[in-house]
Design an enzyme around this catalytic site. Structure first.
Site, PDB file in Angstrom:
ATOM      1  N   CYS A 120      48.352  28.390 -20.813  1.00  0.00           N
ATOM      2  CA  CYS A 120      49.327  28.519 -19.731  1.00  0.00           C
ATOM      3  C   CYS A 120      49.902  29.924 -19.784  1.00  0.00           C
ATOM      4  O   CYS A 120      49.618  30.693 -20.707  1.00  0.00           O
ATOM      5  CB  CYS A 120      50.413  27.459 -19.849  1.00  0.00           C
ATOM      6  N   LYS A 195      50.733  15.819 -15.256  1.00  0.00           N
ATOM      7  CA  LYS A 195      51.926  16.425 -15.847  1.00  0.00           C
ATOM      8  C   LYS A 195      53.057  16.367 -14.831  1.00  0.00           C
ATOM      9  O   LYS A 195      52.990  16.989 -13.769  1.00  0.00           O
ATOM     10  CB  LYS A 195      51.635  17.864 -16.257  1.00  0.00           C
ATOM     11  N   ARG A 217      59.781  23.901 -11.306  1.00  0.00           N
ATOM     12  CA  ARG A 217      58.322  23.767 -11.251  1.00  0.00           C
ATOM     13  C   ARG A 217      57.883  22.578 -10.400  1.00  0.00           C
ATOM     14  O   ARG A 217      56.756  22.113 -10.520  1.00  0.00           O
ATOM     15  CB  ARG A 217      57.768  23.652 -12.679  1.00  0.00           C
ATOM     16  N   GLU A 233      45.111  13.266  -9.030  1.00  0.00           N
ATOM     17  CA  GLU A 233      45.022  14.429  -9.920  1.00  0.00           C
ATOM     18  C   GLU A 233      43.945  14.201 -10.986  1.00  0.00           C
ATOM     19  O   GLU A 233      43.136  15.094 -11.273  1.00  0.00           O
ATOM     20  CB  GLU A 233      46.375  14.674 -10.591  1.00  0.00           C
ATOM     21  N   LYS A 248      51.661  13.522 -19.441  1.00  0.00           N
ATOM     22  CA  LYS A 248      52.854  14.161 -20.006  1.00  0.00           C
ATOM     23  C   LYS A 248      54.002  14.039 -19.017  1.00  0.00           C
ATOM     24  O   LYS A 248      53.804  14.350 -17.841  1.00  0.00           O
ATOM     25  CB  LYS A 248      52.544  15.634 -20.294  1.00  0.00           C
ATOM     26  N   SER A 274      59.169  16.952 -26.239  1.00  0.00           N
ATOM     27  CA  SER A 274      60.311  17.407 -27.026  1.00  0.00           C
ATOM     28  C   SER A 274      61.571  16.586 -26.787  1.00  0.00           C
ATOM     29  O   SER A 274      62.308  16.264 -27.733  1.00  0.00           O
ATOM     30  CB  SER A 274      60.587  18.879 -26.722  1.00  0.00           C
TER      31      SER A 274
END
Length: 325
Positions: A120, A195, A217, A233, A248, A274
């Site tokens: 990325c 994602k 985003r 997707e 994710k 996270s």
């Protein structure tokens, strides 16, 4: 009293009986451990929102890798923190970028370790977005060119798996073509194909210094309300040549993991991100939960949902627990 009913408890009467009929297991080989590699020297910096997780410079990366290997963990995912950033994320595809050097270090010193390179631009761009920005908009096709350069440079450094996480349309097709043309026909792609635009990424953005400097985003990551979009997707990535598929985040999207397992004939990877890690750690530090039991229940739940592999910051903790069982 005469009634008829099923006696399901018959199969729960002892630990050995429960083990005999247990349907899902977590194995150390299922775990992928994310590592943050930073430019500089003598760096072992704990991430304040992620207790127990650190940024490591290359000269101290061996400390982490020794422990990872000793625990039997066989796969790591590398993220990079460069000293310099620019508009197009040049350090992401520099031959001697921090991730490229991290890959070389691990493959030289721990040759059997599977090294997955996060592919990325957000950690390397001055604006914090995952692609080329023009007039406040992230450009899709122009970003693909830089992502291909990044993937090829990571493969040249020795990455075993390329894991593009940018969510640009066509990113798998572009990277597959670029890798093949560069001679890396055997290098698999582990696509972050599903994602979501999630609030659960907050602590990661501190760890990787990748917070967008403007906007968000949502124009390229998925809407958390959508389910069928995930199938679209995923089907695109399969058609474009993906070898693995990542969902994710993890916990809020277990239904999506099950959808993927039922419909996509690739290994399914879940990213226990996270924010999920930090919530458990914070609750445990306050004495509100039994951390070990929560972690194992959470990870087994991800396996039950259909995940074949789990990217998790709990990998070292889970490996220790599994070895003690």
């Amino acid at each position: 009293m005469s009634i008829e009913f099923k006696r399901h408890r018959r199969l729960r009467q002892s630990a050995n009986m429960r083990a005999l009929v247990r349907e899902n297991y977590l194995h150390i080989e299922d775990l992928i451990y994310p590592i943050f590699v930073a430019e500089g020297e003598n760096i072992k910096k704990e991430i304040s929102s992620m207790p127990g997780i650190y940024n490591f410079s290359l000269d101290r990366l061996g400390e982490e890798m020794d422990e990872v290997q000793s625990l039997g963990i066989k796969s790591v995912l590398l993220f990079g923190l460069p000293l310099e950033k620019d508009e197009c994320g040049t350090q992401a595809f520099h031959d001697h970028g921090i991730v490229q050097e991290g890959i070389r270090f691990i493959k030289k010193n721990y040759p059997d370790m599977v090294v997955i390179a996060d592919t990325c631009l957000c950690e390397y761009t001055s604006h914090g977005h995952c692609g080329v920005v023009e007039e406040g908009k992230v450009l899709n096709d122009e970003s693909l060119e830089l992502l291909v350069k990044t993937a090829v440079s990571q493969a040249e450094a020795g990455a075993d798996i390329i894991a593009p996480s940018n969510m640009m349309d066509g990113f798998v097709a572009a990277i597959r073509k670029g890798l093949d043309e560069a001679g890396f026909l055997e290098t698999p792609i582990m696509s972050y194909g599903v994602k979501y635009s999630s609030a659960f990424y907050g602590p990661f953005r501190e760890a990787a210094d990748s917070t967008p400097q403007f906007g968000d985003r949502k124009a390229y990551q998925m809407d958390p309300a959508n389910r069928l979009e995930a199938l679209r997707e995923a089907e695109s990535d399969v058609a474009e040549g993906a070898d693995f598929l990542i969902v994710k985040p993890g916990l809020p999207y277990l239904d999506i993991v099950r959808d993927m397992k039922n419909t996509i004939k690739l290994p399914i990877v879940i990213y226990n991100v996270s924010g999920e890690y930090s919530m458990v750690k914070a609750a445990a530090q306050n004495g509100w939960i039994d951390e070990e039991k929560i972690v194992m229940e959470m990870l087994v739940g991800m396996k039950r949902a259909g995940a074949d592999l789990i990217m998790t910051y709990f990998a070292k903790d889970a490996a220790k627990m599994l070895r003690e069982q």
